[in-house]
Scaffold this motif. Structure first.
Motif, PDB file in Angstrom:
ATOM      1  N   GLU A  56      -5.867  -6.066   6.371  1.00  0.00           N
ATOM      2  CA  GLU A  56      -6.563  -6.086   5.081  1.00  0.00           C
ATOM      3  C   GLU A  56      -5.951  -5.063   4.126  1.00  0.00           C
ATOM      4  O   GLU A  56      -5.707  -5.365   2.957  1.00  0.00           O
ATOM      5  CB  GLU A  56      -8.046  -5.792   5.294  1.00  0.00           C
ATOM      6  N   VAL A  57      -5.688  -3.858   4.617  1.00  0.00           N
ATOM      7  CA  VAL A  57      -5.087  -2.811   3.791  1.00  0.00           C
ATOM      8  C   VAL A  57      -3.689  -3.236   3.351  1.00  0.00           C
ATOM      9  O   VAL A  57      -3.314  -3.074   2.185  1.00  0.00           O
ATOM     10  CB  VAL A  57      -5.035  -1.470   4.562  1.00  0.00           C
ATOM     11  N   GLU A  58      -2.920  -3.804   4.260  1.00  0.00           N
ATOM     12  CA  GLU A  58      -1.563  -4.253   3.952  1.00  0.00           C
ATOM     13  C   GLU A  58      -1.588  -5.353   2.883  1.00  0.00           C
ATOM     14  O   GLU A  58      -0.788  -5.345   1.946  1.00  0.00           O
ATOM     15  CB  GLU A  58      -0.914  -4.776   5.240  1.00  0.00           C
ATOM     16  N   THR A  59      -2.532  -6.278   3.013  1.00  0.00           N
ATOM     17  CA  THR A  59      -2.660  -7.376   2.052  1.00  0.00           C
ATOM     18  C   THR A  59      -3.017  -6.844   0.668  1.00  0.00           C
ATOM     19  O   THR A  59      -2.451  -7.279  -0.337  1.00  0.00           O
ATOM     20  CB  THR A  59      -3.742  -8.374   2.527  1.00  0.00           C
ATOM     21  N   LYS A  64      -1.513  -5.590  -5.004  1.00  0.00           N
ATOM     22  CA  LYS A  64      -1.368  -4.601  -6.076  1.00  0.00           C
ATOM     23  C   LYS A  64       0.070  -4.551  -6.581  1.00  0.00           C
ATOM     24  O   LYS A  64       0.316  -4.460  -7.784  1.00  0.00           O
ATOM     25  CB  LYS A  64      -1.809  -3.224  -5.598  1.00  0.00           C
ATOM     26  N   LYS A  65       1.048  -4.599  -5.662  1.00  0.00           N
ATOM     27  CA  LYS A  65       2.457  -4.559  -6.052  1.00  0.00           C
ATOM     28  C   LYS A  65       2.813  -5.781  -6.886  1.00  0.00           C
ATOM     29  O   LYS A  65       3.535  -5.691  -7.876  1.00  0.00           O
ATOM     30  CB  LYS A  65       3.355  -4.489  -4.814  1.00  0.00           C
ATOM     31  N   ARG A  66       2.305  -6.954  -6.500  1.00  0.00           N
ATOM     32  CA  ARG A  66       2.600  -8.179  -7.242  1.00  0.00           C
ATOM     33  C   ARG A  66       1.990  -8.144  -8.631  1.00  0.00           C
ATOM     34  O   ARG A  66       2.592  -8.603  -9.605  1.00  0.00           O
ATOM     35  CB  ARG A  66       2.108  -9.407  -6.469  1.00  0.00           C
ATOM     36  N   ARG A  67       0.781  -7.604  -8.744  1.00  0.00           N
ATOM     37  CA  ARG A  67       0.142  -7.493 -10.060  1.00  0.00           C
ATOM     38  C   ARG A  67       0.944  -6.576 -10.988  1.00  0.00           C
ATOM     39  O   ARG A  67       1.107  -6.851 -12.158  1.00  0.00           O
ATOM     40  CB  ARG A  67      -1.290  -6.980  -9.918  1.00  0.00           C
ATOM     41  N   ARG A  68       1.421  -5.473 -10.414  1.00  0.00           N
ATOM     42  CA  ARG A  68       2.211  -4.541 -11.215  1.00  0.00           C
ATOM     43  C   ARG A  68       3.514  -5.177 -11.688  1.00  0.00           C
ATOM     44  O   ARG A  68       3.929  -4.993 -12.808  1.00  0.00           O
ATOM     45  CB  ARG A  68       2.523  -3.283 -10.408  1.00  0.00           C
ATOM     46  N   SER A  69       4.161  -5.945 -10.805  1.00  0.00           N
ATOM     47  CA  SER A  69       5.441  -6.559 -11.169  1.00  0.00           C
ATOM     48  C   SER A  69       5.248  -7.654 -12.230  1.00  0.00           C
ATOM     49  O   SER A  69       6.111  -7.872 -13.065  1.00  0.00           O
ATOM     50  CB  SER A  69       6.153  -7.126  -9.937  1.00  0.00           C
TER      51      SER A  69
END
Length: 72
Positions: A56-59, A64-69
């Motif tokens: 869950e934490v990894e997901t 979050k990384k995809r939203r930032r990109s």
């Protein structure tokens, strides 16, 4: 294992009174025994395993990384 109390009852082994909404902790066998005797007095609370929590934490991190990109 934990379970939520659905019907008020008194545990004969511990002499403790349980009310609706309280959490009952015991072995799966004990919970099954109480449920059989009292016709569904306890509802089992499923707790995530450490592996599920890690996933869950990894997901969340990946999302979050995809939203930032996408914002950049």
């Amino acid at each position: 294992m934990k379970a939520t109390v659905q019907l008020s009852f008194k545990d004969k082994e511990t002499a403790r009174q349980y009310s609706i909404g309280q959490t009952f902790e015991g072995t799966p066998e004990r919970i099954a025994e109480i449920n059989k005797a009292l016709k569904g007095a306890l509802q089992i609370i499923l707790e995530p395993t450490p592996e599920q929590l890690d996933l869950e934490v990894e997901t969340e991190t990946i999302i979050k990384k995809r939203r930032r990109s996408k914002k950049a």
